[in-house]
Structures are given as structure tokens and as C-alpha cells.
Design a protein around this motif. Sequence first.
Motif, mmCIF file in Angstrom:
data_model
loop_
_atom_site.group_PDB
_atom_site.id
_atom_site.type_symbol
_atom_site.label_atom_id
_atom_site.label_comp_id
_atom_site.label_asym_id
_atom_site.label_seq_id
_atom_site.Cartn_x
_atom_site.Cartn_y
_atom_site.Cartn_z
ATOM 1 N N ASP A 231 -13.432 4.188 -7.708
ATOM 2 C CA ASP A 231 -12.465 5.271 -7.918
ATOM 3 C C ASP A 231 -11.637 5.527 -6.662
ATOM 4 O O ASP A 231 -10.429 5.808 -6.743
ATOM 5 N N ASP A 232 -12.270 5.424 -5.502
ATOM 6 C CA ASP A 232 -11.547 5.622 -4.246
ATOM 7 C C ASP A 232 -10.473 4.552 -4.058
ATOM 8 O O ASP A 232 -9.366 4.840 -3.568
ATOM 9 N N LEU A 233 -10.805 3.320 -4.460
ATOM 10 C CA LEU A 233 -9.820 2.250 -4.369
ATOM 11 C C LEU A 233 -8.658 2.487 -5.337
ATOM 12 O O LEU A 233 -7.501 2.193 -5.017
ATOM 13 N N ASP A 234 -8.984 3.046 -6.520
ATOM 14 C CA ASP A 234 -7.918 3.404 -7.460
ATOM 15 C C ASP A 234 -6.998 4.462 -6.850
ATOM 16 O O ASP A 234 -5.760 4.379 -6.969
ATOM 17 N N LYS A 235 -7.600 5.462 -6.226
ATOM 18 C CA LYS A 235 -6.807 6.519 -5.621
ATOM 19 C C LYS A 235 -5.963 5.975 -4.467
ATOM 20 O O LYS A 235 -4.814 6.377 -4.278
ATOM 21 N N GLU A 236 -6.550 5.045 -3.705
ATOM 22 C CA GLU A 236 -5.817 4.453 -2.589
ATOM 23 C C GLU A 236 -4.611 3.660 -3.093
ATOM 24 O O GLU A 236 -3.521 3.736 -2.525
ATOM 25 N N ALA A 237 -4.826 2.916 -4.195
ATOM 26 C CA ALA A 237 -3.719 2.151 -4.782
ATOM 27 C C ALA A 237 -2.635 3.092 -5.321
ATOM 28 O O ALA A 237 -1.437 2.854 -5.127
ATOM 29 N N ALA A 238 -3.074 4.181 -6.003
ATOM 30 C CA ALA A 238 -2.114 5.139 -6.548
ATOM 31 C C ALA A 238 -1.321 5.811 -5.436
ATOM 32 O O ALA A 238 -0.108 6.008 -5.545
ATOM 33 N N LYS A 239 -2.016 6.148 -4.352
ATOM 34 C CA LYS A 239 -1.352 6.793 -3.214
ATOM 35 C C LYS A 239 -0.328 5.838 -2.592
ATOM 36 O O LYS A 239 0.801 6.240 -2.258
ATOM 37 N N MET A 240 -0.719 4.568 -2.455
ATOM 38 C CA MET A 240 0.193 3.573 -1.881
ATOM 39 C C MET A 240 1.445 3.424 -2.755
ATOM 40 O O MET A 240 2.567 3.377 -2.250
ATOM 41 N N LEU A 241 1.255 3.394 -4.083
ATOM 42 C CA LEU A 241 2.395 3.248 -4.987
ATOM 43 C C LEU A 241 3.255 4.498 -5.015
ATOM 44 O O LEU A 241 4.486 4.418 -5.088
ATOM 45 N N GLU A 242 2.626 5.683 -4.949
ATOM 46 C CA GLU A 242 3.392 6.929 -4.959
ATOM 47 C C GLU A 242 4.259 7.056 -3.712
ATOM 48 O O GLU A 242 5.364 7.592 -3.767
ATOM 49 N N GLN A 243 3.763 6.546 -2.580
ATOM 50 C CA GLN A 243 4.554 6.589 -1.350
ATOM 51 C C GLN A 243 5.817 5.737 -1.471
ATOM 52 O O GLN A 243 6.823 5.990 -0.803
ATOM 53 N N LYS A 244 5.740 4.734 -2.334
ATOM 54 C CA LYS A 244 6.890 3.847 -2.537
ATOM 55 C C LYS A 244 7.577 4.104 -3.884
ATOM 56 O O LYS A 244 8.351 3.257 -4.345
#
Length: 646
Positions: A231-244
Motif C-alpha cells: 500500500d505504501d508503494l501504491d501511495k508513493e506511485a500516486a504521489k509521484m503521478l500527482e506531482q506531475k
Amino acid sequence: MIVKMKFVNISGPRSDIDRVMDLYLSRYEIQLESALSELKTVDNLRPFVEMNPYRDALLKAVQFVGFLEDPDKTLPDTKMGLNDIFELIRTTNEEYLKLQSQQDQWKKKKEEIAARQKVIEPFRPMGGDLGKILNYKYIAYRFGKMPVEQYQKLEKYLLNDLDAVFVKGAQDGTSVYGAYFAAPADLQKTDAVFRSLHFERIEIPAQYEGSPEEASQKLLKEMYEIQKKIDDLDKEAAKMLEQKASQLVWAKQRLEELAHNFDVRKMAARVEDKKEDYYILCGWMAEEDVKKFMAEAEQDDKVFVVVEDDHDSYFGEPPTKLENPKIFKPFEMFVGMYGLPSHDEIDPTLFVGITYSFIFGVMFGDVGQGLLLVIVGALIYHFKKLPLAGIIATAGVFSTIFGFMFGSVFGFEDIIEPLWLRPIDHMTTLPFVGKLNTVFIVSIAFGMLLILVAMVLHIINAFRGHDVQGAWFDPNGVAGLVFYGSIVAVVVLFMTGHKTPAGIVLLVMFGVPLLLILFKEPLTNTLLKKKEKMKEGAVMFLVEGFFELFEMLLSYFSNTLSFVRIGAFAVSHAAMMEVVLMLAGVEGGHTNWVVIVLGNLFVCLMEGLVVGIQVLRLEYYEMFSRFYKGSGRKFEPYNKNRKMEK
């Protein structure tokens, strides 16, 4: 109104086709035709055979934008160029794949632990230390399961006689889990007994610690910790995509446009020889767009535009694009259902919009219910843009108007005085007929007028299409118009008590048009100076002509009589509302308002639907069939829904 179309040829250096699409044609509506099949006079045409360089990057951009929480509300970052877009997709993909790889490793480990936990789960009720049990030297054991009914036999008949101990684990609907323990010397006999009880052995690997309960709990905890990391990796991916997010949204939009523009090569053709290599695009554009495009590209020495006016230069007829005032725009749906007009036909949208709304209003005249249709239809059309809702709102306006004409408000006829008459009560006396409901008489007269208008429209369409026979000698042409118009004139004169024309005049009024219709084919050939002989003899020609005339006269009569339904529904609407008011006890002085509301809703829904269908039937069968073919093809711009701000 039908937008006037022009057929254009666009050409230029082969390498410049993407720039032309991106700079010019992406901002205009153009229906592209296959240049290979359309340009029959051009030699050395070849197809484009190039792979779309934007497709892979676009697929990734679509994937990443799909992961965003609310991409529709994200403002795109339009400052990025094409190279920046490709670099963004590459780096984002690398970061995302790295996170996905880590996630896949954790998921694989979780699956392995889940498999181990699933093995030990049924034995949780058992005690003992698995680490010790699985390493017994002097006691043999077997873990497994058996059917519930076999376990009951074991308990009842065999357990006390066995030199073994059975420790029960979990039990589900069909099986009992557990393990039996025996001395090695007795193991063969014990195995045989349990095999007869359908005992299925389950191998327990020597990798568990503590009791089955403790081992299971430990594995569940490990799975929970791993799921947290996933789940943390999912959140990290979502955060990375939201920044872009803003960059990715723009990349998707831009790549969609570029990929779509590149695919224009499927419709284009190449002309290649020793001296030059250039592309050719051809298709239909609105005349106004052609003027703007040519003015814009006038100073561009790499773009060559030719407007074709010669029909022999292209195949097929121009596509149809309708452009009507906003209030009539929804009625284009009815026209499209019947068939779009060809380029030389009259657009019947205005005719449909006026006649449909007017007839609906007469058949469904009520101030309250009409306003209800206006409000509901207007709200749905405003928010959902459904054409049918716009039609309902417009028809509701006329329902309200005729509600005032008939003096009806939600069925109550004592609130306002009618501006004209009450449909259910008003009668008119006619010669030889006697008393007849006035609305019926007016409906037939109105129907006659509409049939005459439809004939006039047919004549106009025939002249525009250079159809001599249709214009002059068709039952809906000039001959038919004179014949039917004469009937209408004589009927009106007779019913109003005026003198009818003399017999010789009637003979000319009725006879000459019928003869013109009967001999329409030879007369047409004479006017067009065609020398064609009759395929059948004169007798057969006259017999067939007689029956065709008889059928024509029947159709005139039945079509006219069809308009009686306008008055019939006006009367039935008033009658239905009288029933509602009677059921509500209005006459007795004890009004049940629940019945009033429900009754009005029922009539509004049921009769509104029926009236809507009946009016559409009148439009199609009694009017459209007289003047309209609907053989046009829809204008389908290549860049539809692809327009972007530059």
C-alpha cells in the motif's frame, strides 16, 4: 439549414504533412476522403506506410492519467514542447516500473506466505508445538482431513479400539481436519483404518514454529506487514503521478492530437517521382471554413489548396451538415431518424420544429401540464443536453398556449375562460353532415393545408434536383397540387355555403391533372427529348395507370382523414381529465388532492408519450413521405472532438 460544402485538395511536401494537420486542419472541420480512391485523374498515387511514432507514448500517458484522482479538473501545463513530453513519459515510466517491480516482489512473497498460512489454518484448534511434533522420532503422525460422516463413524465405532490418538482441528461443512498419532509398529494398521475412512493426508513442511494457532497468527501478521508495504508503494506511485499531474494531462492531450493527426496518412496519398515527393489530402469542408483556411494559408509556400467545383473530379455527393437556430436544434434528431437531407434537398428541421410543436400543443392543450413539460424538459436539456428534452420543452410551450385557448389548467375548466373553445363541447353544423365537433373539422382543414405545403416543398426539391417528372407530373408535383388544391377549394366552398364552379370547370380542374399524372412517363420523355418506347402495350399501360390513379385517390383521402387524430386526442385529453376530476370527487365538493396530483402525472406521462408518437407518425407518413427522401450522408469531420486551443 444545410451548410454548403466544398471539395478541397490539399498538397505539399511529404515531410510537412504533420505541420499542416497540427497548424491548420486541427482547427477546422474536414471530412477526409480516401485520396487513393477519390483522385482518379492523378497518376503515381501511393499509400503511406509509416508507423505512428506517438502511439506507444500515448498509451503510457493514458495509463498514467487514468491513475490520477481527478484528471478532468487538472489544468494542463501547456508550456512543454514535444521533446519535453517524450522525456516526461520516459522518466515517469522508469520511476513507475521501479515501484511496480518492488511491489511485485512483495506480492510474490505475500502469496508464498498466504499459501503456507492456508495449509496450517485448518489445524489452529490443535495444541502442541509444531517444531517438536514435526521432529518426533518415536511417534508417527499424519495430518489431513476426512469427510464429516466418516469422522462420526470413527468417534462412534473405531476410536476406542485403535492404538492411536486422533486430535481434531477445524471443521467445515464437508470435512473434519486433524492429525492422528501412533507408535511406528502400529502405523501400518492405523494407516489402513484411516484410508478406509477416506482420510486425505496433508503434508506439513518442517518450517512452522509454536502451536498451529501461533504459527497461523505469525503468518497473518507477516502478510499484514507486507500488505502495508504494498500500500505504501501504491501511495508513493500516486504521489509521484500527482506531482506531475498537470504535465501528464497536457502530455496525454497533446499526444492524442499528434497521434490522431499522424493517422491522417491512412486517408492521404503520396506522389513520388525523381523530382519530388509530396502528399495529397482531399475531403469536404464548409464553404466558410474553406475561405478562412485559404486566407490563413495564403502566405504559406508549402501548402497548396485547390477547391474542386467540377463534380467529375470527385466521387459521391457532399455530406450533410445541419446548422439551425438553437431553438430548432433538438428537432434535428427527428430528421436524422428519418434520414439526413441530401445536398440538393430542403432541410425540413424548421418545418418539423414548427408543425410538431403546434400539433402536439393542440392534442395536449393544458396550461398546467404544458408548463410542467416546459420546466422538466428545459432543465434536462440544460444539464444533460438531450435533444428529446429540448423537443419536450418546446412542445410544452405550445401545450401551454393551447391550454389558454381551451381554458384548461390541470384539467380544471372553471379557472380561466377559453380564448377559443372547449374541445369536448363545441359543435359546428355542416351541410349533409350535421353537427360535428369543431376541433375535428379544424383538424381536417389544417391537415389539408399541411398536405398542400408538403406538395409545394416536393416541387421545390424536384426543381432543385432537376427532376422534371417529379416536379410536374408526380402526384405530389404541380399536377397533384392542382388536383388536390381543387378538391380542397371545392370542399371549402361547399361547406361554407358558397357556389361551386360549373361542371366544365370542375372537369378541367380535376381531369387535366389526372391525365397529366396518368401519362407522366411519355410526357417526361417528350420534354427531355428522349425517344423511349413503352415496355408494355397501350392497354396494359392504361390498366396499370388506372389502378395507380385509384391508389393515389385513396391515399389522398386516407392521408387527409389521418389528421382527425389531432382533434380526437384534444377531445380525449379533456375527457381523461374529466375522469380524473370525477375520481377526485371535485363535483361532490370533497376534493382529493392526492388523486388530482397522481392523475395529472399519469395523464401527463401516458398521454404525452402517446401524443408524441402520434405526432411523429403524422410527420413521417403524412408529410415527409410526400416531399422528403432523406438520402444524405452525415458529415463526419476527421478531427471531431479533437479541437484544442493553440
